[in-house]
Scaffold this motif. Structure first.
Motif, short mmCIF file in Angstrom:
data_model
loop_
_atom_site.label_atom_id
_atom_site.label_comp_id
_atom_site.label_asym_id
_atom_site.label_seq_id
_atom_site.Cartn_x
_atom_site.Cartn_y
_atom_site.Cartn_z
N CYS A 87 0.81 -1.21 0.00
CA CYS A 87 0.00 0.00 0.00
C CYS A 87 0.85 1.27 0.00
O CYS A 87 2.02 1.25 0.36
N SER A 88 0.21 2.33 -0.40
CA SER A 88 0.86 3.63 -0.46
C SER A 88 -0.20 4.70 -0.21
O SER A 88 -1.38 4.50 -0.52
N SER A 89 0.22 5.83 0.32
CA SER A 89 -0.67 6.98 0.43
C SER A 89 0.12 8.23 0.09
O SER A 89 1.35 8.26 0.21
N GLY A 90 -0.59 9.23 -0.34
CA GLY A 90 0.07 10.49 -0.71
C GLY A 90 -0.95 11.48 -1.22
O GLY A 90 -2.11 11.44 -0.85
N PHE A 91 -0.49 12.37 -2.11
CA PHE A 91 -1.40 13.32 -2.72
C PHE A 91 -0.86 13.77 -4.06
O PHE A 91 0.31 13.58 -4.39
N VAL A 92 -1.77 14.34 -4.85
CA VAL A 92 -1.45 14.87 -6.16
C VAL A 92 -1.89 16.33 -6.19
O VAL A 92 -3.02 16.64 -5.82
N SER A 93 -1.00 17.21 -6.62
CA SER A 93 -1.31 18.63 -6.76
C SER A 93 -1.55 18.95 -8.22
O SER A 93 -0.75 18.58 -9.08
N VAL A 94 -2.68 19.63 -8.47
CA VAL A 94 -3.05 20.03 -9.82
C VAL A 94 -3.60 21.45 -9.74
O VAL A 94 -4.61 21.68 -9.08
N GLU A 95 -2.93 22.40 -10.38
CA GLU A 95 -3.44 23.78 -10.45
C GLU A 95 -3.98 24.27 -9.11
O GLU A 95 -5.14 24.66 -9.00
N ASN A 96 -3.19 24.25 -8.08
CA ASN A 96 -3.56 24.71 -6.74
C ASN A 96 -4.66 23.90 -6.06
O ASN A 96 -5.27 24.35 -5.10
N CYS A 97 -4.93 22.71 -6.57
CA CYS A 97 -5.88 21.79 -5.92
C CYS A 97 -5.10 20.58 -5.44
O CYS A 97 -4.15 20.14 -6.09
N MET A 98 -5.51 20.04 -4.31
CA MET A 98 -4.85 18.87 -3.76
C MET A 98 -5.84 17.71 -3.68
O MET A 98 -6.96 17.87 -3.20
#
Length: 159
Positions: A87-98
């Protein structure tokens, strides 16, 4: 508004369809930071497809939210917070959105969920099924929130 996205990668099919090691491929789909992490990783193949899956899941939400259909994966920046076997967790940033992500990783596939609300990730019902012939069943009547398929895998999520 409750939003979520999902993506699945059949690693066996990806190994035969996509040569991510060819010149210029990683530059099209990964940021400089991601490329460096891939080059330094003992598990580069899984990391490439983990980044891809996280980005695809987040893109599905972002495009629904903004109405923009332009997909430029290198412009989506991933951050992995935890990476453990399976498993993995994290985040993706796109145009000032998370968008927060949670991924299942094994030798055969990678499945990622994404949501702008991290607590929603715990509420998502996931249904992954195998279809050896590449023909997927009619699932429209089950009203999934997000659909992903690749190779032998079909992934449906419900909120």
């Amino acid at each position: 508004m409750r939003l979520a996205g999902n993506d699945i990668v059949d690693l066996r099919l990806a190994a035969t369809e996509s040569n991510w090691m060819r010149k210029g491929y990683l530059q099209k789909i990964c940021s400089e930071k991601e490329q460096l992490l891939i080059r330094e990783s003992e598990h580069a193949n899984q990391l490439v497809w983990l980044f891809w899956s996280m980005k695809e899941a987040a893109y599905k939400i972002h495009s629904r939210k903004t109405g923009q259909r332009t997909y430029a994966p290198a412009a989506l920046e991933t951050t992995i917070q935890t990476l453990k076997p399976g498993c993995s967790s994290g985040f993706v940033s796109v145009e000032n959105c998370m968008y927060y992500t949670q991924s299942e990783v094994n030798e055969e596939m990678i499945h990622s969920l994404a949501s702008p609300n991290p607590s929603l990730l715990k509420e998502i019902e996931v249904r992954i099924s195998l279809h050896q012939d590449g023909v997927y069943p009619d699932y429209a009547s089950t009203n999934p929130h997000s659909v992903s398929h690749h190779g032998v895998y079909l992934a449906l999520i419900y909120l």
